[in-house]
Structure formats: C-alpha cells, structure tokens
Design a protein around this motif. Structure first.
Motif, PDB file in Angstrom:
ATOM      1  N   MET A 162       0.824  -1.209   0.000  1.00  0.00           N
ATOM      2  CA  MET A 162       0.000   0.000   0.000  1.00  0.00           C
ATOM      3  C   MET A 162       0.857   1.258   0.000  1.00  0.00           C
ATOM      4  N   ASN A 163       1.943   1.253   0.758  1.00  0.00           N
ATOM      5  CA  ASN A 163       2.737   2.486   0.810  1.00  0.00           C
ATOM      6  C   ASN A 163       4.012   2.433  -0.036  1.00  0.00           C
ATOM      7  N   LEU A 164       3.915   1.756  -1.182  1.00  0.00           N
ATOM      8  CA  LEU A 164       5.036   1.731  -2.134  1.00  0.00           C
ATOM      9  C   LEU A 164       5.457   3.158  -2.511  1.00  0.00           C
ATOM     10  N   LYS A 165       4.463   4.016  -2.726  1.00  0.00           N
ATOM     11  CA  LYS A 165       4.757   5.400  -3.125  1.00  0.00           C
ATOM     12  C   LYS A 165       5.656   6.084  -2.074  1.00  0.00           C
ATOM     13  N   GLN A 166       5.337   5.884  -0.786  1.00  0.00           N
ATOM     14  CA  GLN A 166       6.175   6.486   0.275  1.00  0.00           C
ATOM     15  C   GLN A 166       7.584   5.894   0.265  1.00  0.00           C
ATOM     16  N   VAL A 167       7.674   4.598  -0.036  1.00  0.00           N
ATOM     17  CA  VAL A 167       8.991   3.944  -0.095  1.00  0.00           C
ATOM     18  C   VAL A 167       9.820   4.597  -1.207  1.00  0.00           C
ATOM     19  N   LEU A 168       9.189   4.765  -2.370  1.00  0.00           N
ATOM     20  CA  LEU A 168       9.912   5.366  -3.497  1.00  0.00           C
ATOM     21  C   LEU A 168      10.267   6.823  -3.187  1.00  0.00           C
TER      22      LEU A 168
ATOM     23  N   CYS B 189       8.364  -6.260  -4.857  1.00  0.00           N
ATOM     24  CA  CYS B 189       7.114  -5.672  -4.356  1.00  0.00           C
ATOM     25  C   CYS B 189       5.905  -6.432  -4.874  1.00  0.00           C
ATOM     26  N   THR B 190       6.128  -7.477  -5.637  1.00  0.00           N
ATOM     27  CA  THR B 190       4.988  -8.181  -6.238  1.00  0.00           C
ATOM     28  C   THR B 190       4.553  -9.366  -5.374  1.00  0.00           C
ATOM     29  N   ARG B 191       5.246  -9.581  -4.274  1.00  0.00           N
ATOM     30  CA  ARG B 191       4.855 -10.669  -3.370  1.00  0.00           C
ATOM     31  C   ARG B 191       4.459 -10.114  -2.015  1.00  0.00           C
ATOM     32  N   THR B 192       3.581 -10.827  -1.338  1.00  0.00           N
ATOM     33  CA  THR B 192       3.173 -10.423  -0.001  1.00  0.00           C
ATOM     34  C   THR B 192       3.661 -11.482   0.992  1.00  0.00           C
ATOM     35  N   PRO B 193       4.417 -11.122   2.031  1.00  0.00           N
ATOM     36  CA  PRO B 193       4.985  -9.789   2.241  1.00  0.00           C
ATOM     37  C   PRO B 193       6.091  -9.480   1.229  1.00  0.00           C
ATOM     38  N   PRO B 194       6.381  -8.173   1.014  1.00  0.00           N
ATOM     39  CA  PRO B 194       7.486  -7.840   0.101  1.00  0.00           C
ATOM     40  C   PRO B 194       8.788  -8.406   0.636  1.00  0.00           C
ATOM     41  N   ARG B 195       9.680  -8.791  -0.283  1.00  0.00           N
ATOM     42  CA  ARG B 195      10.938  -9.359   0.234  1.00  0.00           C
ATOM     43  C   ARG B 195      12.170  -8.898  -0.521  1.00  0.00           C
ATOM     44  N   ILE B 196      13.269  -8.917   0.196  1.00  0.00           N
ATOM     45  CA  ILE B 196      14.543  -8.473  -0.374  1.00  0.00           C
ATOM     46  C   ILE B 196      15.191  -9.650  -1.076  1.00  0.00           C
TER      47      ILE B 196
ATOM     48  N   LEU C 267      14.017  -0.297   5.531  1.00  0.00           N
ATOM     49  CA  LEU C 267      12.756  -0.549   4.817  1.00  0.00           C
ATOM     50  C   LEU C 267      11.612  -0.836   5.793  1.00  0.00           C
ATOM     51  N   ARG C 268      11.942  -1.459   6.931  1.00  0.00           N
ATOM     52  CA  ARG C 268      10.902  -1.834   7.904  1.00  0.00           C
ATOM     53  C   ARG C 268      10.158  -0.629   8.455  1.00  0.00           C
ATOM     54  N   GLU C 269      10.805   0.536   8.426  1.00  0.00           N
ATOM     55  CA  GLU C 269      10.117   1.732   8.927  1.00  0.00           C
ATOM     56  C   GLU C 269       8.850   2.008   8.127  1.00  0.00           C
ATOM     57  N   LEU C 270       8.881   1.680   6.837  1.00  0.00           N
ATOM     58  CA  LEU C 270       7.692   1.920   6.000  1.00  0.00           C
ATOM     59  C   LEU C 270       6.962   0.633   5.626  1.00  0.00           C
ATOM     60  N   LEU C 271       7.702  -0.465   5.592  1.00  0.00           N
ATOM     61  CA  LEU C 271       7.103  -1.759   5.237  1.00  0.00           C
ATOM     62  C   LEU C 271       7.364  -2.720   6.394  1.00  0.00           C
ATOM     63  N   PRO C 272       6.511  -2.683   7.422  1.00  0.00           N
ATOM     64  CA  PRO C 272       6.812  -3.442   8.641  1.00  0.00           C
ATOM     65  C   PRO C 272       6.985  -4.942   8.407  1.00  0.00           C
ATOM     66  N   ASP C 273       6.346  -5.489   7.371  1.00  0.00           N
ATOM     67  CA  ASP C 273       6.431  -6.938   7.189  1.00  0.00           C
ATOM     68  C   ASP C 273       7.501  -7.369   6.181  1.00  0.00           C
ATOM     69  N   VAL C 274       8.286  -6.418   5.668  1.00  0.00           N
ATOM     70  CA  VAL C 274       9.307  -6.782   4.666  1.00  0.00           C
ATOM     71  C   VAL C 274      10.286  -7.791   5.280  1.00  0.00           C
ATOM     72  N   CYS C 275      10.721  -8.764   4.462  1.00  0.00           N
ATOM     73  CA  CYS C 275      11.630  -9.776   4.994  1.00  0.00           C
ATOM     74  C   CYS C 275      12.648 -10.178   3.929  1.00  0.00           C
ATOM     75  N   MET C 276      13.607 -10.961   4.349  1.00  0.00           N
ATOM     76  CA  MET C 276      14.614 -11.453   3.415  1.00  0.00           C
ATOM     77  C   MET C 276      14.045 -12.618   2.620  1.00  0.00           C
ATOM     78  N   PHE C 277      14.412 -12.701   1.359  1.00  0.00           N
ATOM     79  CA  PHE C 277      14.052 -13.858   0.551  1.00  0.00           C
ATOM     80  C   PHE C 277      14.570 -15.110   1.256  1.00  0.00           C
ATOM     81  N   GLY C 278      13.714 -16.107   1.346  1.00  0.00           N
ATOM     82  CA  GLY C 278      14.150 -17.359   1.966  1.00  0.00           C
ATOM     83  C   GLY C 278      13.658 -17.509   3.387  1.00  0.00           C
ATOM     84  N   SER C 279      13.180 -16.389   3.996  1.00  0.00           N
ATOM     85  CA  SER C 279      12.825 -16.486   5.416  1.00  0.00           C
ATOM     86  C   SER C 279      11.365 -16.863   5.652  1.00  0.00           C
TER      87      SER C 279
END
Ligand code: TXA
Ligand code: MG
Length: 367
Positions: free
Chosen positions: A92-98, A195-202, A213-225
C-alpha cells in the motif's frame, strides 16, 4: 585494436555518448552503487548487445534506470497501481517507499508494463526499476529521453566495477565509450526489493537495509525467510532470483572466507600456506585488529575502525587488487553483524565470491 574512449563525465561534453546510446549501442556509465553497462531499455536489440558485451546469460534480467519517477508511467515500465481485481497486490505504501529512497540504491520489482521487452526481463512477468542518484547517470538518462537498462559493467561473474578503470579493464575492448564519474560512493549494488509478493521481500541485500525498509514496510523480509517449501522450489527454479544460479563477484584467484574464526585460526592457516611457499594476500576488515608487520601482503577495507559503509565502498576494488597480485590464495574474514545491518550486503557478496568457506572448529575445506 579498438579501445573505449574514456570520457570525463563531469567536464567533457556527453554529446557523443548520448548519440551512441541513441544509435542503440551500450556504454559504461557511473552510478552511486557500481558502474553500469547502459543501453536504451526500450530497444530490444540495444539490450541484446548488453548481454553480448558482458557475456551474460540471456535468462538473467536487467534493471531499468530512470531519471524521474514519472517515467514509470510515461514509459509504461512498471504498474504501480493496484489492479482492479487486486492481482498486482503491491504494498500500500510503495509510493512512500519510493519517495523516501529514490533517487538512491533501491531497485523495485514491479509487474511488467506492456512496452518492456522480454529481452530486458528475460521473459519474467516483473520488471526491475531503479532511479539512481548519481548526477551523471541522471544526466545521461535525461539527455537520451529514454530509460537505460544497465547491469553492472563487469565481465559476467567478475567483481562489480566501482571505478571507470575497472570497466576499462573488463570491457574496454568491447565498448566505444566509458564515462568516468569517479569512485562509486556506495560500492555495492542496489538492494533489490520484490514488491509483487506479499509480504514484500529483499532478493538482494544492499545499501538500503532491512531495518531502513521496515520503517515503511513493517512486514518486509529477506528472501528465503518466509517461503514454504513449494514456493522456495518454484523461486529457485527461476534463474532471475538474484545470485541463485550464477557464480558472482569472484576474483580469479581462490578466495578463502573464514566464518566465526579466531585471529589465531586465521593466522594458523596463513602460516601453513607460507610454509608451503604459497603467496598469500589477506583482505582485512580493519587496521586495528592486526599487528603492525606481517609476512604477507594485506589490503585494508576500512582504515577508520570497522566502518561498514567504508568496507562496502572498498570491497570490490579490494577483490580486484588482490587478484592483481596474483597470489595462490586470498584470505578474508567474514563480516557478519546480523540481518538488520549493512553487513548483510557485504557478506552476501563475499560468500558468493568465496571459493572455500572455513568455519570455526573445522578448518577442513567445505564446499
Ligand atoms: O546497483 C545496481 O543495481 C547496479 C547499477 C548498475 O544500477 N546494477 C546491477 O545490475 O547490479 P545486475 O544486472 O548486475 O544485477 C541485477 C540483479 C540481477 O541479480 C538480476 O537477476 C535481478 O537484479 N533482476 C533484474 N530483473 C529482475 C526481475 N524481473 N526479477 C527478478 N530479479 C531481477
Ligand atoms: Mg552484476
């Protein structure tokens, strides 16, 4: 033999470089992360030339670079709005991230727009987009009037270039122009955020960390986790999941990486090598951990204590410098300060560059 013309991006006119890009040819371009091998992202044959010059497998997609956020829409690059049926499912807040991290070392994966060639995305339904902060990259994209696709400007598999001289060394014979913009400030490639997966991942850690990134995307995680076994298998079968299929960042000489080892264990290994009359070059994370003299050559990643930004800035140049000394082994200690810190990006590159991993209490060789 042809050799690229080195253009000073801050002083010389970029007219000939821009004309070359308009004609569909790749050039070496500075960015704040690493140097890129840039060509018109909207021209499939120009992008094919990138793969040829770099020796890059065709199934490894390219990042598209823009110089204004409006190009996402005007070039129909990536879809930033949610589809009506919600299928794109973007944060939802991709725009703020960018807004917060662009321009800068963050690449986002978005659902691919209709105008993006399959050559750029290697047939993926997603496109990777980045807005670099380097003034010369911005100027080149602006003067061309189209986005530039650019992988790192190294020969495939080699350490990424952080100076124009590295690009000249790897690709000078294949290119007409390399634009010199000085040493790259960050030194590691951008963070790649899916950004195309939920949760977004690095997918690839870099200068923009998980903590930032967690400041704006609290659920962002590392790929594989968070992936289920099935999801992991599906993702790993795709060559585009960065770094999963191809060897990366590797110097020509064997790099031995020491994880959680004491100084005594590392020195013991080196002494053993020296006894066998093998030439050792050691890459050290800081100056202070070491005695003043050593019977082998050392390259220091940080001179001001163990500064992670400085280590990242110097890492790829150090791997190249170590190679130039043509040693039998390159020795380096792991720099691991946890998932949230900048060390994650550094360790990601070092681990992929390593030929042999040594783990504490087990100095036997492991694959
Ligand atoms: O900092 C950077 O990102 C530099 C500078 C030049 O901008 N570029 C760079 O590009 O590092 P490259 O090609 O060396 O790395 C791009 C990574 C690759 O691992 C590729 O697989 C991944 O991004 N990538 C690109 N498009 C993708 C996509 N559609 N899906 C998944 N991964 C993608
Ligand atoms: Mg690369």
């Amino acid at each position: 033999m042809k050799r690229a013309v080195l253009v000073d991006g801050f002083r010389d006119s970029l007219e000939a470089v821009v004309a070359h890009l308009r004609a569909g040819f790749p050039v070496g371009m500075p960015t704040e992360t690493v140097y890129g091998l840039a060509a018109n992202a909207m021209d499939a044959s120009a992008c094919r030339r990138i793969f040829e010059v770099k020796g890059r497998p065709l199934d490894n997609p390219l990042i598209v670079h823009i110089s204004d956020i409006s190009q996402l829409d005007s070039a129909e690059l990536g879809l930033v709005r949610l589809n009506e049926d919600g299928s794109a499912d973007l944060p939802m807040n991709l725009k703020q991230v960018l807004d917060k991290f662009w321009p800068g070392p963050l690449t986002v994966l978005l659902p691919k727009g209709p105008k993006v060639s399959d050559v750029v995305t290697a047939g993926q339904p997603t496109v990777a987009v980045r807005f670099p902060s380097h003034p010369i990259a911005q100027r080149l994209i602006g003067e061309c009037g189209f986005p530039l696709a650019a992988p790192s400007a190294n020969k495939s598999g080699r350490p990424s270039p952080t100076m124009a001289s590295h690009v000249m060394y790897d690709l000078g014979m294949e290119l007409d122009f390399v634009v010199d913009g000085g040493a790259c400030e960050v030194g590691l490639e951008s963070t790649v955020l899916d950004c195309t997966r939920t949760p977004p991942r690095i997918l690839r850690p870099g200068g923009i960390t998980l903590a930032m990134l967690r400041e704006l995307l609290p659920d962002v995680c590392m790929f594989g986790s968070v992936e289920s076994e099935g999801e992991m298998e599906e993702m790993l079968s795709r060559p585009s999941t960065p770094g999963m299929k191809y060897r990366h960042y590797a110097p020509d000489r064997p790099l031995h990486l020491f994880h959680q080892c004491s100084e005594a264990q590392i020195s013991g290994f080196i002494e053993d090598q020296l006894k066998q009359h093998r030439l050792v070059v050691r890459i050290c994370s800081s100056v202070d951990a070491l005695t003043a003299d050593a019977a082998y050559e050392r390259i220091f990643l940080s001179r001001t204590g163990r500064d992670l930004a400085e280590i990242a800035h110097n890492l790829f140049a150090a791997l190249r410098e170590a190679d130039e000394k043509n040693p039998d082994v390159i020795v380096c200690e792991a720099i691991d300060e946890g998932e949230l810190s900048e060390s994650l990006g550094i360790m990601n590159r070092l681990s992929k560059a390593a030929t042999v991993h040594h783990v504490a209490n087990d100095l036997g060789l492991q694959s």
